[in-house]
Design an enzyme around this catalytic site. Structure first.
Site, PDB file in Angstrom:
ATOM      1  N   GLY A 150     -46.183  26.478 -17.458  1.00 26.92           N
ATOM      2  CA  GLY A 150     -46.576  26.261 -18.938  1.00 26.92           C
ATOM      3  C   GLY A 150     -47.365  25.102 -19.225  1.00 26.92           C
ATOM      4  CD  GLU A 190     -38.828  26.575 -17.146  1.00 29.39           C
ATOM      5  OE1 GLU A 190     -38.667  27.247 -16.393  1.00 29.39           O
ATOM      6  OE2 GLU A 190     -39.196  25.242 -16.827  1.00 29.39           O
ATOM      7  CB  CYS A 203     -42.629  24.461 -17.927  1.00 32.59           C
ATOM      8  SG  CYS A 203     -42.861  26.380 -17.607  1.00 32.59           S
ATOM      9  CG  HIS A 220     -46.370  30.438 -20.111  1.00 40.75           C
ATOM     10  ND1 HIS A 220     -45.245  29.491 -19.951  1.00 40.75           N
ATOM     11  CD2 HIS A 220     -46.687  30.887 -18.804  1.00 40.75           C
ATOM     12  CE1 HIS A 220     -45.210  29.414 -18.482  1.00 40.75           C
ATOM     13  NE2 HIS A 220     -45.937  30.140 -17.938  1.00 40.75           N
ATOM     14  CB  CYS A 250     -41.661  28.605 -10.219  1.00 39.52           C
ATOM     15  SG  CYS A 250     -40.712  27.094 -10.836  1.00 39.52           S
TER      16      CYS A 250
HETATM   17  N1  LIG Z   1     -38.545  30.232 -16.209  1.00 34.27           N
HETATM   18  C1  LIG Z   1     -39.760  30.633 -15.756  1.00 34.27           C
HETATM   19  C2  LIG Z   1     -39.980  30.524 -14.347  1.00 34.27           C
HETATM   20  C3  LIG Z   1     -39.936  28.834 -13.968  1.00 34.27           C
HETATM   21  C4  LIG Z   1     -41.345  28.349 -14.304  1.00 34.27           C
HETATM   22  C5  LIG Z   1     -41.436  26.942 -14.381  1.00 34.27           C
HETATM   23  N2  LIG Z   1     -40.150  26.405 -14.110  1.00 34.27           N
HETATM   24  C6  LIG Z   1     -42.500  26.302 -13.686  1.00 34.27           C
HETATM   25  O1  LIG Z   1     -42.638  25.111 -13.439  1.00 34.27           O
HETATM   26  O2  LIG Z   1     -43.496  26.919 -13.812  1.00 34.27           O
HETATM   27  C7  LIG Z   1     -39.950  32.126 -16.028  1.00 34.27           C
HETATM   28  O3  LIG Z   1     -38.912  32.848 -16.480  1.00 34.27           O
HETATM   29  O4  LIG Z   1     -40.965  32.726 -16.303  1.00 34.27           O
END
Ligand SMILES: N[C@H](CCC[C@H](N)C(=O)O)C(=O)O
Length: 278
Positions: free
Chosen positions: A226, A214, A223, A165, A75
């Site tokens: 992302g 997400e 994100c 992604h 994350c």
């Molecule tokens: N929901 C994402 C994890 C958090 C990623 C995001 N909040 C960031 O800042 O990179 C997943 O399941 O891959």
């Protein structure tokens, strides 16, 4: 017994942070995380992040539960929050880096003198088997490939930044019905570990606008992984420079995909909002 927590956010992507230095397993279960993250019956957050003891020579280990209870590998906004949380726990005020073990590999956030955090996010993984996806042959990259979702054919590019992604370039991100198409991308059969989905509008070659659905959290205001994956996708498609500003609904991230070492560098804020116990 009550558990103390500290609430942080990175551009509105918000997390409950738990001091977990005294145990090697998270102090909350995934089911607890769902309850704690509920915005009406709980504290409210996109996820819960645990500061665990380091392993293999790292300073700390980060584990994270999404607000649906699933555990992602990494994350980006969260690790900036974790770096600030750790500095507070250690009562560190001067700039320093931390080596953090994550399920997505070694990640190194650096607290800067100006209060921002620059994170070495590691190298992107581009082969279909590494995303993972079955959209193309396992040893092929997924660049500008057609994918049928919600009755429409989208041209997608896939990048793994520890977590998976799927990026699509559009003329107007505001026009994308995220609530409708997001869940259908997330659970599409070609993504065996589900997928985070980003829509990108190229404003200039050094300025991207992004919205995201997400995996395990739905629409978030930002994100970090992302934004890194989207810059890589933009370069692979010849749409942007290797260094760009990414504008998210929650604010701006500076992203660079280094030509020298093939690693992504992300710079952005992390803010503490409140402390509490539950
Ligand atoms: N929901 C994402 C994890 C958090 C990623 C995001 N909040 C960031 O800042 O990179 C997943 O399941 O891959």
């Amino acid at each position: 017994m009550a558990i103390e927590f500290t609430k942080y956010h990175g551009l509105g992507n918000d997390f409950i942070l738990i001091d977990n230095r005294s145990a090697s397993e998270p102090r909350l279960t995934p089911d607890d995380a769902v309850k704690w993250c509920d915005r009406h019956f709980g504290i409210g957050a996109d996820g819960v992040i645990f500061a665990l003891p380091g392993q293999d020579g790292t300073d700390y280990t980060m584990r994270i539960f999404n607000n649906d209870g699933s555990e992602p590998e990494m994350c980006g906004n969260g690790i900036r929050c974790l770096a600030k949380f750790i500095a507070e726990l250690e009562e560190i005020t001067e700039p320093r880096s931390y080596k953090i073990h994550t399920l997505g590999g070694l990640i190194t956030p650096k607290l800067e003198a100006n209060g921002l955090i620059t994170v070495d996010m590691g190298k992107p993984r581009l082969l279909a088997a590494e995303i993972p996806t079955t959209l193309v042959a396992a040893n092929q990259k997924v660049v500008n490939q057609p994918l049928e979702v919600a009755g429409k054919t989208w041209q997608v590019t896939c990048v793994n930044m520890g977590n998976p992604h799927c990026i699509t370039f559009v003329d107007d991100v505001a026009a994308i019905p995220l609530e409708t198409v997001g869940p259908q991308f997330e659970t599409h059969a070609v993504f065996p570990k589900k997928i985070n989905t980003e829509f990108i509008q190229v404003v200039r070659s050094d300025y991207l606008k992004m919205r995201v659905w997400e995996r395990g959290a739905g629409i978030t205001l930002a994100c970090g992984t992302g934004a890194c994956a989207s810059l890589v996708a933009g370069v692979l498609n010849g749409k942007c420079d290797r260094r760009a500003t990414v504008e998210l609904p929650g604010g701006l991230l500076q992203i660079e995909w280094s030509e020298a070492d093939d690693r992504l560098y992300m710079t952005g804020p992390a803010e503490k909002t409140f402390v509490g116990q539950r």
